[in-house]
Design a protein around this motif. Structure first.
Motif, PDB file in Angstrom:
ATOM      1  N   SER A  75      29.720  20.166 -17.870  1.00 16.64           N
ATOM      2  CA  SER A  75      28.284  19.755 -18.869  1.00 16.64           C
ATOM      3  C   SER A  75      28.384  20.773 -19.907  1.00 16.64           C
ATOM      4  O   SER A  75      28.259  20.375 -20.960  1.00 16.64           O
ATOM      5  CB  SER A  75      27.097  19.942 -18.086  1.00 16.64           C
ATOM      6  N   GLN A  76      28.581  21.982 -19.793  1.00 15.36           N
ATOM      7  CA  GLN A  76      28.616  22.957 -20.696  1.00 15.36           C
ATOM      8  C   GLN A  76      29.807  22.529 -21.715  1.00 15.36           C
ATOM      9  O   GLN A  76      29.666  22.742 -22.992  1.00 15.36           O
ATOM     10  CB  GLN A  76      28.952  24.362 -20.170  1.00 15.36           C
ATOM     11  N   PHE A  77      31.076  22.278 -21.339  1.00 14.27           N
ATOM     12  CA  PHE A  77      31.890  21.934 -22.057  1.00 14.27           C
ATOM     13  C   PHE A  77      31.862  20.983 -22.885  1.00 14.27           C
ATOM     14  O   PHE A  77      32.093  21.099 -24.203  1.00 14.27           O
ATOM     15  CB  PHE A  77      33.233  21.666 -21.289  1.00 14.27           C
ATOM     16  N   LEU A  78      31.206  19.765 -22.527  1.00 12.84           N
ATOM     17  CA  LEU A  78      30.917  18.489 -23.077  1.00 12.84           C
ATOM     18  C   LEU A  78      29.815  19.010 -24.336  1.00 12.84           C
ATOM     19  O   LEU A  78      30.133  18.685 -25.424  1.00 12.84           O
ATOM     20  CB  LEU A  78      30.351  17.612 -22.367  1.00 12.84           C
ATOM     21  N   ALA A  79      28.966  19.665 -23.744  1.00 15.05           N
ATOM     22  CA  ALA A  79      27.713  19.966 -24.736  1.00 15.05           C
ATOM     23  C   ALA A  79      28.431  20.802 -25.875  1.00 15.05           C
ATOM     24  O   ALA A  79      27.714  20.487 -27.123  1.00 15.05           O
ATOM     25  CB  ALA A  79      26.708  20.585 -24.239  1.00 15.05           C
ATOM     26  N   GLU A  80      28.881  21.958 -25.758  1.00 14.99           N
ATOM     27  CA  GLU A  80      29.189  22.794 -26.584  1.00 14.99           C
ATOM     28  C   GLU A  80      30.650  22.599 -27.396  1.00 14.99           C
ATOM     29  O   GLU A  80      30.737  22.968 -28.608  1.00 14.99           O
ATOM     30  CB  GLU A  80      29.656  24.319 -26.001  1.00 14.99           C
ATOM     31  N   TYR A  81      31.843  21.972 -26.864  1.00 15.46           N
ATOM     32  CA  TYR A  81      32.915  21.886 -27.256  1.00 15.46           C
ATOM     33  C   TYR A  81      33.588  20.470 -27.690  1.00 15.46           C
ATOM     34  O   TYR A  81      34.096  20.416 -28.628  1.00 15.46           O
ATOM     35  CB  TYR A  81      34.140  22.732 -26.608  1.00 15.46           C
ATOM     36  N   TRP A  82      33.200  19.465 -26.723  1.00 17.32           N
ATOM     37  CA  TRP A  82      33.962  18.214 -26.787  1.00 17.32           C
ATOM     38  C   TRP A  82      33.793  17.566 -28.179  1.00 17.32           C
ATOM     39  O   TRP A  82      32.508  17.460 -28.409  1.00 17.32           O
ATOM     40  CB  TRP A  82      33.552  17.210 -25.667  1.00 17.32           C
ATOM     41  N   GLN A  83      34.614  17.350 -28.746  1.00 21.46           N
ATOM     42  CA  GLN A  83      34.504  16.629 -30.091  1.00 21.46           C
ATOM     43  C   GLN A  83      33.874  17.416 -31.179  1.00 21.46           C
ATOM     44  O   GLN A  83      33.544  16.929 -32.265  1.00 21.46           O
ATOM     45  CB  GLN A  83      33.675  15.367 -30.232  1.00 21.46           C
ATOM     46  N   LYS A  84      33.786  18.738 -30.851  1.00 22.91           N
ATOM     47  CA  LYS A  84      32.749  19.841 -31.936  1.00 22.91           C
ATOM     48  C   LYS A  84      34.065  21.032 -32.220  1.00 22.91           C
ATOM     49  O   LYS A  84      33.991  20.993 -33.553  1.00 22.91           O
ATOM     50  CB  LYS A  84      31.766  20.385 -31.234  1.00 22.91           C
ATOM     51  N   LYS A  85      34.237  21.775 -31.274  1.00 28.70           N
ATOM     52  CA  LYS A  85      35.188  22.924 -31.752  1.00 28.70           C
ATOM     53  C   LYS A  85      36.024  23.244 -30.691  1.00 28.70           C
ATOM     54  O   LYS A  85      36.070  22.740 -29.590  1.00 28.70           O
ATOM     55  CB  LYS A  85      34.327  23.971 -31.972  1.00 28.70           C
ATOM     56  N   PRO A  86      37.189  23.952 -31.299  1.00 26.76           N
ATOM     57  CA  PRO A  86      38.503  24.326 -30.212  1.00 26.76           C
ATOM     58  C   PRO A  86      37.873  25.005 -29.255  1.00 26.76           C
ATOM     59  O   PRO A  86      37.001  26.048 -29.456  1.00 26.76           O
ATOM     60  CB  PRO A  86      39.605  24.837 -31.444  1.00 26.76           C
TER      61      PRO A  86
END
Ligand code: SIN
Ligand code: CO
Length: 396
Positions: free
Chosen positions: A17-28
């Motif tokens: 959930s944290q990965f999806l909220a913070e990184y997925w489709q957003k930043k490396p």
């Protein structure tokens, strides 16, 4: 199955959930040691062997005399022998093999570790091999990708540049300019997540230990995102088929009992336009229809995928084997569902109750353990899929 609140070392200690909220489709995101002791799933010779097979999609990218060259497989020993034995910055090469998960059970298992992203988004596992200095040049992808380092090392640079202009006439997409914003040397088991359209450039770095050279192999777990235009075109085709099957509530014939005399018989009258427009607006779709479209479209195998049909067997024997071994999706199969509609390799079936629970487990986990199937219709369905080559028995 991973739960959304479980911290994963694959994600550097983040929960899905944290990965999806913070990184997925957003930043490396760079994850050191994402998979402990990961050395890869196959060696360079085995990868080259795959690239020599007819039904495997592979490419050799060569950089020489300041130019990029791309060739498609299948390759043979001679193709490999012609490549530079002592690669340099001026002359190097890389081998790319697509859909390795279709041929290697361990690769399909690796992809299951990424099941925190829906199966409908998964594209494939591409594996690359390159001797020292090799790579595919600075570029960007339209896909999300996890770049997992296998054996050897790779020096990655990423760029936040907005200039994404490409070298014209090159046989692959190479950026004209590249301005490094961050760089890392990835070692076996390290992983870099990149969102779409982020410029990146990976250069193979071989390591030498006790006189033995280990070249770089990188595992790209790629996720597809269809273009909106492609989805629209495909959806309209799907709707046309439904229209032909008379599944849409667009019945009757054009009527104009209120026709009034026109000055110009050749003119398309505004009343005609209004009537047809009102009729066309009756073409509507529910979320179920969109799900049906997505399920059949996204589970449809790529054009080059061929399933090996299985020999027919007595239904009783099939049921016994299922009860003893359980069953798995073939490595090339994709199964999705929405409610009680199940989609496998572009085909749709409706199943409810306990049988649906079982099929959901098969779709999610890609296998079910030894099971006695009570529902005759389900047994027949599984049998048909098995014969078509969509399913295979678990190995003991
Ligand atoms: C590679 O593995 O050589 C290339 C992967 C990528 O840049 O997408
Ligand atoms: Co890339």
């Amino acid at each position: 199955m991973t739960t959304k609140n479980q911290a994963l070392s694959l994600l550097g200690g983040l929960t899905p959930s944290q990965f999806l909220a913070e990184y997925w489709q957003k930043k490396p995101l760079l994850i050191k040691n994402a998979i402990q002791n990961f050395e890869g799933l196959l060696n360079p010779e085995e990868l080259a062997g795959l690239a020599c097979e007819d039904d495997v999609q592979s490419r050799i990218i060569e950089y020489k005399q300041d130019k990029w060259h791309a060739r498609h497989g299948p390759f043979d020993d001679e193709d490999f022998a012609k490549l530079p034995q002592k690669p340099s910055a001026a002359h190097n090469w890389t081998l790319l093999v697509q859909s390795v998960n279709h041929y290697l059970p361990e690769a399909a298992e690796l992809l299951q570790q990424f099941a925190f992203i829906p199966h409908a988004r998964l594209d494939d596992l591409m594996v690359s091999y390159a001797p020292d200095g090799g790579g595919v040049g600075p570029h960007f992808d339209s896909y999300d990708v996890f770049l997992l380092q296998g054996q050897g090392r790779r020096f990655w640079r990423i760029s936040e540049q907005t200039d994404l202009s490409l070298i014209e006439g090159a046989p692959l997409r190479i950026l004209q300019n590249f301005e490094t914003s961050q760089e890392w040397l990835l070692e076996a088991g390290d992983m870099l997540y990149l969102p779409p359209h982020l410029a990146h450039w990976g250069i193979a770095v071989s390591s030498v230990k006790d006189g033995v050279t280990t070249d770089c192999m990188t595992y790209s777990i790629g996720f597809r995102a269809p273009k909106n235009q492609e989805l629209a075109t495909e959806f309209l085709g799907f709707m046309q088929d439904r229209l032909n099957q008379d599944k849409l509530t667009l019945t009757g014939t054009y009527q104009d009992a209120d026709l009034s005399l026109q000055n110009h018989p050749a003119e398309i009258g505004s009343a005609m336009i209004a009537t047809v427009s009102a009729n066309l607006q009756k073409i509507q779709w529910s979320n179920e229809i969109v799900a049906e479209f997505l399920g059949t479209y996204l589970s449809d195998p790529k054009a080059d995928v061929v399933f090996d049909v299985n020999k027919k067997m007595a239904m009783r024997v099939f049921a016994e084997k299922l009860a003893k071994l359980g069953i798995a999706l073939d490595l090339k199969s994709l199964m999705l569902f929405f409610g009680d509609a199940f989609f496998i390799n572009g085909e749709q079936v409706k199943v409810s109750g306990d049988s649906a629970t079982l099929l959901k487990a098969l779709a999610d986990n890609r296998h079910i353990t030894a099971t006695v199937i009570q529902d005759e219709a389900l047994l027949r369905q599984l049998y048909d899929w098995y014969i078509a080559g969509y399913l295979t028995f678990n190995v003991n």
